[in-house]
Write a protein that holds these residues in place. Structure first.
Motif, short mmCIF file in Angstrom:
data_model
loop_
_atom_site.label_atom_id
_atom_site.label_comp_id
_atom_site.label_asym_id
_atom_site.label_seq_id
_atom_site.Cartn_x
_atom_site.Cartn_y
_atom_site.Cartn_z
N GLN A 1 0.70 -0.89 0.04
CA GLN A 1 -0.14 -0.08 0.04
C GLN A 1 0.55 1.03 0.01
N ARG A 2 2.03 1.19 0.57
CA ARG A 2 2.51 2.47 1.18
C ARG A 2 3.41 2.51 -0.50
N ASN A 3 3.74 2.19 -1.74
CA ASN A 3 4.18 2.06 -2.72
C ASN A 3 3.41 2.77 -3.60
N LYS A 4 2.03 1.80 -3.03
CA LYS A 4 1.06 3.12 -3.96
C LYS A 4 0.99 4.10 -4.22
N GLU A 5 0.34 4.65 -2.76
CA GLU A 5 0.61 6.18 -2.38
C GLU A 5 1.06 6.65 -2.83
N ILE A 6 3.11 6.10 -2.85
CA ILE A 6 3.83 7.11 -3.01
C ILE A 6 4.04 7.04 -4.74
N GLN A 7 3.34 6.07 -5.41
CA GLN A 7 3.60 6.24 -6.99
C GLN A 7 1.71 7.11 -7.53
N VAL A 8 1.52 7.40 -6.76
CA VAL A 8 0.01 8.16 -6.50
C VAL A 8 0.28 9.59 -6.77
N GLU A 9 1.57 10.06 -5.70
CA GLU A 9 2.32 11.03 -5.24
C GLU A 9 2.63 11.50 -6.61
N LEU A 10 3.34 10.68 -7.04
CA LEU A 10 4.55 11.04 -8.22
C LEU A 10 3.78 11.00 -9.47
N GLY A 11 2.78 11.05 -9.14
CA GLY A 11 1.61 11.01 -10.70
C GLY A 11 1.31 10.27 -11.11
N CYS A 12 1.02 9.16 -10.80
CA CYS A 12 0.74 7.86 -11.77
C CYS A 12 -0.64 7.37 -11.32
N PRO A 13 -1.65 7.89 -12.65
CA PRO A 13 -2.79 7.45 -11.97
C PRO A 13 -3.61 6.34 -10.85
N ILE A 14 -3.99 7.27 -10.75
CA ILE A 14 -4.66 5.64 -9.23
C ILE A 14 -5.29 4.49 -9.86
N LYS A 15 -6.18 4.32 -11.03
CA LYS A 15 -7.55 3.89 -11.41
C LYS A 15 -6.43 3.32 -12.12
N LYS A 16 -5.43 2.79 -12.42
CA LYS A 16 -4.15 1.93 -12.95
C LYS A 16 -2.95 0.98 -12.22
N ILE A 17 -2.99 1.32 -10.44
CA ILE A 17 -2.52 0.35 -9.78
C ILE A 17 -3.51 -0.25 -9.39
N SER A 18 -2.95 -1.56 -8.91
CA SER A 18 -3.58 -3.02 -8.36
C SER A 18 -1.59 -3.43 -7.84
N ILE A 19 -1.75 -3.94 -6.58
CA ILE A 19 -1.15 -4.43 -5.45
C ILE A 19 -1.41 -5.74 -5.63
#
Length: 475
Positions: free
Chosen positions: A245-263
């Motif tokens: 989860q924490r990496n997902k939050e960082i990716q979103v902060e960096l500009g990755c669209p949240i809808k693309k991200i899965s864990i």
């Protein structure tokens, strides 16, 4: 189905970590064919694989950053770039929003014959000159030219190298690998997925800040450049996978669209470690402390050694086994040996590369001192063996050891990065408390079985591959 896995600085030249993850993925999907697009730093590694390649790897494409011809006669060529193409190249060098669509098109086409020729062209000279006039008029032009040239040479070499045709492209980091995955999608009109184990840009940023070879006023340029590469991969990927989860939050902060991200977390087969027996130990009989690790700076072996020097003062019969390859960074390995000698600490054993299962049953405590990690497989494997850990607070180490989805308790002790005193206290505590070691070991194995199974990890990727190839793309 044919899947092209793009790996930078890892498989099949380096063991452990991401490389082990790739080997596990491929060997557990015999129904698929795989192509490996391997990006390395030095040509001397060509063909020197650290793994027995599975039979379903049908091709390996190797590219090395030092493998290019020196053709001095090509200086000053004119490529007649359009205004759009010129601005795209300029955007890569002096903005935080490069025009990747145009860059992919022009670099994959026939207009530019080679990366080396382009970087010696009048077009590139003029672009750098314009950037200097606009933003860096106080910086010597010659320094700027050669710095920018060295910065983008590896990327352009990769982008001019052939990308094998496949049904799906899977990059296992951002950076150069992420852009090549994007290029595969662009060229062959196939889906592209990205798995990010650690946060590539954060790791490069730490390296550049510490680097002596980058002058102060160029550090920001280099850092922004790597952020640009990662954001390009985020934008162009159909699906982005992270491990926690924490990496997902960082990716979103960096500009990755949240809808693309899965864990999809890492997984191990706990049954593979059932044979690991409990060692009869105790402070009077001697304590074996172990680290399963590559001897490289990012693993911070020196902090381990310094901590063990303090442990040895309290636990007289302790031994410290550092288990892993030493040849990846021979200079750093020699520095570690010298530190052991300078500290006059005894019973530090560098085993070199070994079958860890032959050693791990004899360990009482395992240690990880990395300054950067994703979701370390070594933690999961050690926990499957009921071994308690002392680990630095990086990546998902805290989540794995303390539990993110359960209330089972602690499977180890988390300490700050580069703090060898705190690390030594934690190791001493575990050495002196057999019941605590047993309790943490039991918690660790139960957590691995419940939440980090290899079966679940493989099944999730099998389904992802099927969905992508069947055109269930996220856009």
């Amino acid at each position: 189905m044919k899947i092209c896995i793009i790996a930078e600085g890892s498989y099949p030249y380096v063991t452990g970590g991401v490389s082990s993850w790739i080997q596990t993925l491929i060997t557990n999907m015999p129904e698929y064919e795989f192509i490996i697009y391997a990006i390395g730093a030095e040509k001397k590694a060509k063909g020197k694989f650290k793994y027995k390649l599975p039979s379903n790897i049908v091709h390996i494409e190797e590219i090395f950053f030092d493998d290019f011809p020196d053709e001095e006669e090509k200086w000053g060529h004119v490529y007649h770039l359009t205004m759009e193409e010129r601005e795209a190249f300029k955007s890569l060098l002096d903005s935080n929003d490069p025009d990747w669509d145009t860059l992919l098109s022009v670099l994959s086409g026939d207009k530019i014959d080679s990366a080396i020729h382009f970087l010696k062209s009048k077009d590139f000279f003029d672009i750098v000159h314009e950037i200097c006039l606009e933003k860096y008029d106080q910086v010597p032009f010659t320094e700027m030219f050669w710095s920018l040239r060295s910065m983008i040479l590896p990327l352009f070499l990769c982008m001019k190298h052939p990308v094998p045709e496949a049904d799906l492209y899977h990059s296992v980091s951002t950076g150069y690998a992420g852009i090549i995955g994007s290029l595969g999608k662009h060229l062959h009109k196939k889906p592209f997925i990205l798995t990010e184990h650690g946060i590539y840009t954060r790791e490069r940023e730490e390296e550049i800040i510490k680097a002596r070879w980058v002058k102060g006023y160029f550090k920001d340029l280099w850092i922004q450049y790597f952020y640009n590469l990662s954001n390009g991969a985020y934008d162009l990927a159909n699906q982005v996978i992270t491990l926690f989860q924490r990496n997902k939050e960082i990716q979103v902060e960096l500009g990755c669209p949240i809808k693309k991200i899965s864990i999809i977390p890492n997984g191990v087969n706990a049954e593979d470690f059932l044979h690991i027996s409990k060692r009869e130990s105790g402070e009077s009989k001697g304590m074996n402390i172990g680290a399963i690790v590559r001897i490289v700076p990012i693993k911070d072996i020196k902090t381990m050694i310094q901590s063990f020097a303090l442990v040895k003062e309290e636990i007289k019969h302790a031994k410290f086994y550092i288990m892993g390859p030493t040849e990846e960074d021979e200079e750093y390995y020699e520095e570690c040996i010298q530190l052991v000698e300078n500290l006059k600490v005894k019973d530090v054993i560098f085993t070199g590369e070994v079958n860890v299962k032959d050693y791990i049953q004899d360990m009482d405590v395992l240690v990880l001192s990395s300054i950067s990690e994703g979701q370390p497989l070594v933690l999961l494997e050690g926990m499957a063996c009921k071994k308690p850990f002392v680990a630095t607070d990086v990546g998902n180490c805290r989540g794995i050891l303390m539990g993110e989805q359960d209330d089972l308790g602690r499977a180890g002790i988390v300490v700050p990065v580069m703090q060898y005193v705190e690390m030594s206290w934690a190791i001493i505590q575990l050495c002196r408390d057999e019941k605590l070691r047993e309790k943490m070991g039991a918690v660790g194995r139960e957590r691995v079985i419940g939440f980090y199974s290899k079966k679940q990890f493989i099944e999730q990727y099998q389904q992802l591959y099927k969905d992508m190839v069947n055109n269930k793309w996220l856009v």
